[in-house]
Design a protein around this motif. Structure first.
Motif, PDB file in Angstrom:
ATOM      1  N   GLY A   1       8.538   4.645  -6.710  1.00 15.16           N
ATOM      2  CA  GLY A   1       8.746   2.470  -6.760  1.00 15.16           C
ATOM      3  C   GLY A   1       9.740   2.902  -8.245  1.00 15.16           C
ATOM      4  N   LYS A   2       9.913   3.297  -8.988  1.00 17.62           N
ATOM      5  CA  LYS A   2      10.804   3.454 -10.011  1.00 17.62           C
ATOM      6  C   LYS A   2      12.608   4.621  -9.695  1.00 17.62           C
ATOM      7  CE  LYS A   2       8.788   0.162 -13.351  1.00 17.62           C
ATOM      8  NZ  LYS A   2       9.744  -0.474 -13.349  1.00 17.62           N
ATOM      9  N   LEU A   3      11.956   5.569  -9.342  1.00 14.37           N
ATOM     10  CA  LEU A   3      12.808   6.618  -9.337  1.00 14.37           C
ATOM     11  C   LEU A   3      13.937   5.720  -7.450  1.00 14.37           C
ATOM     12  CD1 LEU A   3      14.757   9.127  -8.945  1.00 14.37           C
ATOM     13  CD2 LEU A   3      11.989  10.175  -7.424  1.00 14.37           C
ATOM     14  N   GLY A   4      12.660   4.845  -7.323  1.00 21.08           N
ATOM     15  CA  GLY A   4      13.653   4.139  -5.805  1.00 21.08           C
ATOM     16  C   GLY A   4      14.789   3.495  -6.496  1.00 21.08           C
TER      17      GLY A   4
ATOM     18  N   PHE B   1      11.288   3.969  -1.498  1.00 23.84           N
ATOM     19  CA  PHE B   1      10.228   2.496  -1.733  1.00 23.84           C
ATOM     20  C   PHE B   1       9.894   2.746  -0.300  1.00 23.84           C
ATOM     21  CE2 PHE B   1      13.817   0.343  -3.448  1.00 23.84           C
ATOM     22  CZ  PHE B   1      13.444   0.765  -5.032  1.00 23.84           C
ATOM     23  N   GLU B   2       9.640   3.358   0.654  1.00 21.39           N
ATOM     24  CA  GLU B   2       8.804   2.915   1.377  1.00 21.39           C
ATOM     25  C   GLU B   2       7.459   4.360   1.415  1.00 21.39           C
ATOM     26  OE1 GLU B   2      11.836   4.606   4.892  1.00 21.39           O
ATOM     27  OE2 GLU B   2      12.118   2.831   4.837  1.00 21.39           O
ATOM     28  N   VAL B   3       7.505   4.823   0.356  1.00 19.19           N
ATOM     29  CA  VAL B   3       6.295   6.227   0.434  1.00 19.19           C
ATOM     30  C   VAL B   3       5.601   5.372  -0.911  1.00 19.19           C
ATOM     31  CG1 VAL B   3       7.703   8.327   1.254  1.00 19.19           C
ATOM     32  CG2 VAL B   3       7.126   7.142  -0.991  1.00 19.19           C
ATOM     33  N   VAL B   4       5.801   4.191  -1.368  1.00 20.08           N
ATOM     34  CA  VAL B   4       4.895   3.432  -3.006  1.00 20.08           C
ATOM     35  C   VAL B   4       3.476   3.181  -1.881  1.00 20.08           C
ATOM     36  CG1 VAL B   4       4.757   1.293  -4.207  1.00 20.08           C
ATOM     37  CG2 VAL B   4       6.312   3.218  -3.821  1.00 20.08           C
ATOM     38  N   SER B   5       3.126   2.309  -1.142  1.00 25.96           N
ATOM     39  CA  SER B   5       2.382   1.671   0.053  1.00 25.96           C
ATOM     40  C   SER B   5       1.456   2.516   0.618  1.00 25.96           C
ATOM     41  CB  SER B   5       2.170   0.437   0.954  1.00 25.96           C
ATOM     42  OG  SER B   5       3.288   1.239   1.615  1.00 25.96           O
ATOM     43  N   ARG B   6       2.612   3.843   1.020  1.00 29.39           N
ATOM     44  CA  ARG B   6       1.223   4.978   1.196  1.00 29.39           C
ATOM     45  C   ARG B   6       0.464   5.902   0.374  1.00 29.39           C
ATOM     46  NH1 ARG B   6       4.601   9.597   4.644  1.00 29.39           N
ATOM     47  NH2 ARG B   6       4.765  10.127   1.795  1.00 29.39           N
ATOM     48  N   PHE B   7       1.453   5.716  -0.911  1.00 32.67           N
ATOM     49  CA  PHE B   7       0.466   6.193  -1.969  1.00 32.67           C
ATOM     50  C   PHE B   7      -0.441   5.864  -2.979  1.00 32.67           C
ATOM     51  CE2 PHE B   7       3.745  10.200  -1.492  1.00 32.67           C
ATOM     52  CZ  PHE B   7       3.573  10.728  -1.158  1.00 32.67           C
ATOM     53  N   ASP B   8      -0.015   4.634  -2.908  1.00 37.34           N
ATOM     54  CA  ASP B   8      -1.022   3.188  -4.030  1.00 37.34           C
ATOM     55  C   ASP B   8      -0.742   1.865  -2.741  1.00 37.34           C
ATOM     56  OD1 ASP B   8      -2.223   1.287  -5.870  1.00 37.34           O
ATOM     57  OD2 ASP B   8      -0.693   2.196  -6.751  1.00 37.34           O
ATOM     58  N   PRO B   9      -1.922   1.899  -1.805  1.00 35.20           N
ATOM     59  CA  PRO B   9      -1.902   0.855  -0.411  1.00 35.20           C
ATOM     60  C   PRO B   9      -1.977  -0.470  -1.181  1.00 35.20           C
ATOM     61  CG  PRO B   9      -3.091   2.607  -0.211  1.00 35.20           C
ATOM     62  CD  PRO B   9      -3.006   2.493  -1.836  1.00 35.20           C
TER      63      PRO B   9
ATOM     64  N   TYR C   1       4.831  -2.888  -5.352  1.00 36.30           N
ATOM     65  CA  TYR C   1       5.603  -3.288  -5.519  1.00 36.30           C
ATOM     66  C   TYR C   1       7.024  -2.258  -4.304  1.00 36.30           C
ATOM     67  CZ  TYR C   1       9.599  -1.161  -8.770  1.00 36.30           C
ATOM     68  OH  TYR C   1      11.282  -1.047  -9.230  1.00 36.30           O
ATOM     69  N   GLY C   2       6.923  -1.434  -4.060  1.00 34.83           N
ATOM     70  CA  GLY C   2       7.502  -0.440  -2.791  1.00 34.83           C
ATOM     71  C   GLY C   2       8.044  -1.654  -1.654  1.00 34.83           C
ATOM     72  N   ASP C   3       6.933  -2.667  -1.460  1.00 29.73           N
ATOM     73  CA  ASP C   3       7.698  -3.362  -0.331  1.00 29.73           C
ATOM     74  C   ASP C   3       8.414  -4.373  -1.284  1.00 29.73           C
ATOM     75  OD1 ASP C   3       7.518  -3.106   2.336  1.00 29.73           O
ATOM     76  OD2 ASP C   3       4.964  -3.393   1.709  1.00 29.73           O
ATOM     77  N   TYR C   4       8.422  -5.211  -1.757  1.00 26.56           N
ATOM     78  CA  TYR C   4       8.950  -5.759  -2.403  1.00 26.56           C
ATOM     79  C   TYR C   4      10.558  -5.112  -2.946  1.00 26.56           C
ATOM     80  CZ  TYR C   4      11.227  -8.762  -6.382  1.00 26.56           C
ATOM     81  OH  TYR C   4      12.142  -9.739  -6.712  1.00 26.56           O
TER      82      TYR C   4
END
Length: 169
Positions: free
Chosen positions: A39-42, A58-66, A70-73
């Motif tokens: 997320g921060k790297l995004g 951003f797209e992988v944030v919720s995959r690793f941390d459901p 932050y990624g969807d936001y």
């Protein structure tokens, strides 16, 4: 990992985004499934104008941390900035499912609804913000725009005046 995370935070604070990107990439070589590092790297890549790289992280944030919104936001924010209001709304709604009392997410969703000329949804989003933060001047201003779009002129003027009062005109 912790050392790299704190180093990246310092580099971001100092707006040394290229260095922060390298630091976060190093963190991810050690722990590639660290959602918030993605997320921060995004966010860093977005600051560097590298939208596609930002979106990928951003797209992988919720995959690793459901449970992490932050990624969807951030996908919502980047879509909003690109004028993709419907896409932004979808991402904001997913983020809000994870964190329903987040004022900032509700407010930005309201802004995306305004951008899509969805006046009733915008009004509802801004009212939701005001339930959580009754002194949110931006929500009063957004609600005023939504009410104007709905033809509710007296209410729109009242809420515009409230926004002006809260900001000291």
């Amino acid at each position: 990992i912790d050392r790299g995370w704190y180093q990246a935070a310092k580099e971001i604070q100092e707006q040394r985004f290229a260095e922060a990107a390298k630091t976060l990439e190093e963190v991810l070589t050690v722990k590639p499934d660290l959602g918030m590092a993605h997320g921060k790297l995004g966010a860093v890549y977005a600051s560097l104008g590298q939208k596609e790289k930002a979106r990928e992280h951003f797209e992988v944030v919720s995959r690793f941390d459901p449970g992490e919104p932050y990624g969807d936001y951030m996908l919502g924010w980047t879509a909003y900035l690109d004028g993709q209001h419907s896409e932004a709304i979808e991402h904001y709604l997913r983020a809000e499912e994870m964190e329903p009392r987040n004022v900032k997410m509700k407010y930005h969703r309201g802004m995306a609804h305004l951008g899509a000329s969805q006046w009733d949804h915008a009004a509802a989003a801004f009212k939701g913000v005001l339930v959580l933060d009754p002194k949110h001047s931006g929500a009063y201003q957004g609600l005023s725009h939504a009410q104007r779009g709905l033809g509710q002129k007296p209410e729109a003027v009242k809420n515009a005046q409230r926004a002006a009062q809260l900001t000291g005109y």
